[in-house]
Design an enzyme around this catalytic site. Structure first.
Site, PDB file in Angstrom:
ATOM      1  N   LYS A  74       0.862  -1.185   0.000  1.00 12.54           N
ATOM      2  CA  LYS A  74       0.000   0.000   0.000  1.00 12.54           C
ATOM      3  C   LYS A  74       0.901   1.237   0.000  1.00 12.54           C
ATOM      4  O   LYS A  74       1.910   1.278   0.716  1.00 12.54           O
ATOM      5  CB  LYS A  74      -0.887  -0.030   1.243  1.00 12.54           C
ATOM      6  CG  LYS A  74      -1.968   1.055   1.292  1.00 12.54           C
ATOM      7  CD  LYS A  74      -2.824   0.871   2.553  1.00 12.54           C
ATOM      8  CE  LYS A  74      -3.989   1.844   2.627  1.00 12.54           C
ATOM      9  NZ  LYS A  74      -4.810   1.628   3.844  1.00 12.54           N
ATOM     10  N   SER A 149      -9.675   1.308   2.755  1.00 10.78           N
ATOM     11  CA  SER A 149      -8.872   2.144   1.887  1.00 10.78           C
ATOM     12  C   SER A 149      -7.749   1.411   1.153  1.00 10.78           C
ATOM     13  O   SER A 149      -7.146   1.981   0.250  1.00 10.78           O
ATOM     14  CB  SER A 149      -8.254   3.290   2.702  1.00 10.78           C
ATOM     15  OG  SER A 149      -7.375   2.765   3.687  1.00 10.78           O
ATOM     16  N   SER A 173      -9.693  -1.111   6.953  1.00 12.51           N
ATOM     17  CA  SER A 173      -9.171  -0.949   5.595  1.00 12.51           C
ATOM     18  C   SER A 173      -8.430  -2.137   5.009  1.00 12.51           C
ATOM     19  O   SER A 173      -8.100  -2.117   3.826  1.00 12.51           O
ATOM     20  CB  SER A 173      -8.263   0.272   5.517  1.00 12.51           C
ATOM     21  OG  SER A 173      -9.044   1.425   5.421  1.00 12.51           O
TER      22      SER A 173
HETATM   23  N1  GLN Z   1     -13.164   3.527   6.341  1.00  9.59           N
HETATM   24  C1  GLN Z   1     -12.497   3.949   7.534  1.00  9.59           C
HETATM   25  C2  GLN Z   1     -12.118   5.394   7.424  1.00  9.59           C
HETATM   26  O1  GLN Z   1     -12.389   5.962   6.426  1.00  9.59           O
HETATM   27  C3  GLN Z   1     -11.300   3.093   7.811  1.00  9.59           C
HETATM   28  C4  GLN Z   1     -10.122   3.451   7.007  1.00  9.59           C
HETATM   29  C5  GLN Z   1      -8.890   2.682   7.372  1.00  9.59           C
HETATM   30  O2  GLN Z   1      -8.957   1.647   8.041  1.00  9.59           O
HETATM   31  N2  GLN Z   1      -7.771   3.246   6.990  1.00  9.59           N
HETATM   32  O3  GLN Z   1     -11.588   5.976   8.314  1.00  9.59           O
END
Ligand code: GLN
Length: 475
Positions: A74, A149, A173
């Protein structure tokens, strides 16, 4: 494509070449360019690394348990000499002078990085649409999102480009895109993996996680990266052997009694799509048939988890992102003679995307004098009580079972302009982050529209080995 284990075995024994494995992965990445899973591919670096590994084997040395395994990272994990953007236009062109500890350890175990994957800007999102590099497309249906994400890493594993990829999981995410794309995703216990070199989103929740096609590959990667790191004081030196998937009986609890599975029931159960619920019923039935005891466990506080999560996440993010003022990091925008304040303001307005700006504003509000008690302090209390409720549940159950996400992958743009509808979809995953607990998303067949569903197993701290053993038995 072969498993990471089989690939590494072949390379270590000299039967196959790391160079061929890496060339195949790079070719697959090119073939699947339409997914937009990668922000950048690093073919020269990857081929040079693969050649070094093949030379080591030829010289009789062992390059390590992940010898020659192509991996994707990532793009919020720092890579020395390779641009690292966190999906943000603001960091375009930023080249870190060091590797994240997890990256260094993965490479030390013989893994070969083939590229950096697309993500929601700074990890803020659940669909990988909030990226300065465009959205990631679902490998089974380009009109759908891959989740987020870490959508690029999930898509790269699901499309068979690489057997292993790293993501980060702050509120879901890794697990949610894993579920959407039909692969396994594991978020370890907070402190299991170093955050050194991970571009910070929510420091008290962030944890690196692994995408794999099966539990044994995920365990292999975890084992290579786990353990204390002097650069991250929150890491804990647990015996790395713990993350081995034991060959023991996954249906037995720690004391040899039947495995006790608590199926979480809360009011969000009503928001779970029928197909996803049916997929979870099937998982519960398989657990029972194998000898586990499955019982419902109400967790009413879980209803407050998303609200607490979004207050804490935005508060910490507004603080973490304050460093992006175009002095040390970031694209500078402004007229000659502009002072610091003006440069910071115009640069941030130009370089940070709308969702990031929204969150910085929400977080600054939640922390501001006069509001901090009503929002941040309250969210922190809810967080503590959720951790206590989960600890109480683990006195009666060995693992908890939930759907990983309430629905299958939604359509591109379906929720993009309705942030709340995106936020509430994190209801199932953010629990584990708030409590610092390990959780695995296991593929659970298909649901609505024939798209993959995921089952989430949450365990007590440091129970990754058990979670992965159950995941393996369910595969
Ligand atoms: N969807 C969650 C957020 O937008 C989690 C994102 C993540 O785990 N980086 O904060």
């Amino acid at each position: 494509m072969a498993s990471a284990r089989a690939l590494a075995q072949g390379v270590r024994s000299g039967r196959t070449r790391a160079r061929d494995a890496v060339d195949a992965a790079l070719a697959a990445a090119e073939r699947h360019a339409g997914l937009n899973a990668f922000v950048v591919l690093t073919p020269e670096r990857a081929r040079a690394h693969a050649d070094r590994i093949d030379a080591q084997v030829a010289a009789g040395a062992d390059p390590g348990p992940l010898a020659g395994v192509p991996v994707a990272l990532k793009d919020n994990l720092c890579t020395r000499g390779v641009a690292t953007t966190a999906g943000s236009a603001f960091l375009r062109g930023y080249v870190p002078p060091y590797d994240a500890t997890v990256v260094a350890r993965l490479e030390a175990a013989g893994a070969v990085v083939i590229g950096k994957t697309n993500l929601d800007e700074f990890g803020m999102g659940s669909s990988t649409e909030n990226s300065a590099f465009g959205p990631v497309h679902h490998p089974l249906d380009p009109d759908r999102v891959a989740g987020g994400s870490s959508g690029g890493s999930a898509a790269a594993v699901a499309a068979g480009i690489v057997p292993l990829a790293l993501g980060t999981d702050t509120g879901g995410s890794v697990r949610q895109p894993a579920a959407f794309c039909g692969v396994l995703g594991v978020k370890p216990t907070y402190g299991r993996l170093s955050r050194h070199g991970v571009i910070a989103y929510v420091s008290s929740l962030d944890q690196v996680g692994v995408f794999a096609r099966d539990a044994d590959d995920a365990a292999l990667a975890l084992r290579a990266m786990a353990g204390a790191d002097p650069f991250d004081a929150t890491t804990v030196d647990r015996d790395a052997v713990e993350v081995l998937v034991p060959d023991g009986e996954p249906w037995l609890g720690p004391d040899g009694a039947p495995l006790r599975v608590g199926r979480v029931t809360t009011s969000w159960g009503e928001g779970v799509a029928p197909g996803v619920r049916a997929a979870l019923d099937a998982v519960a039935a398989r657990l029972e048939a194998a000898g586990a005891e499955v019982a419902d466990v109400p967790l009413p506080l879980a209803d407050a988890a998303v609200a607490a999560y979004y207050v804490i996440a935005t508060a910490e993010a507004s603080s973490n992102l304050a460093r992006y003022d175009a002095t040390l990091y970031g694209q500078r925008v402004g007229a000659p003679g502009d002072g610091f304040e003006a440069v910071a303001r115009t640069s941030r307005a130009a370089g940070l995307g709308p969702e990031v700006q929204r969150r910085v504003l929400m977080g600054a509000f939640a922390l501001s004098a006069g509001h901090v008690d009503a929002y941040y302090a309250r969210a922190a209390r809810v967080r503590r009580r959720i951790a206590e409720a989960l600890a109480a549940a683990f006195e009666r159950f060995d693992v908890l079972l939930t759907p990983t996400a309430p629905t299958v992958a939604w359509r591109q743009e379906e929720r993009l302009h309705d942030p709340l509808s995106m936020y509430v979809a994190d209801v199932t995953t953010c629990l584990a982050n708030l409590a610092g607990l390990p959780a695995v998303s296991v593929p659970a067949g298909t649901a609505e529209e024939g798209l993959p569903a995921g089952a989430q197993l949450i365990g007590p701290a440091w129970s990754e080995a058990r979670l992965l053993a159950i995941a393996r038995a369910l595969s």
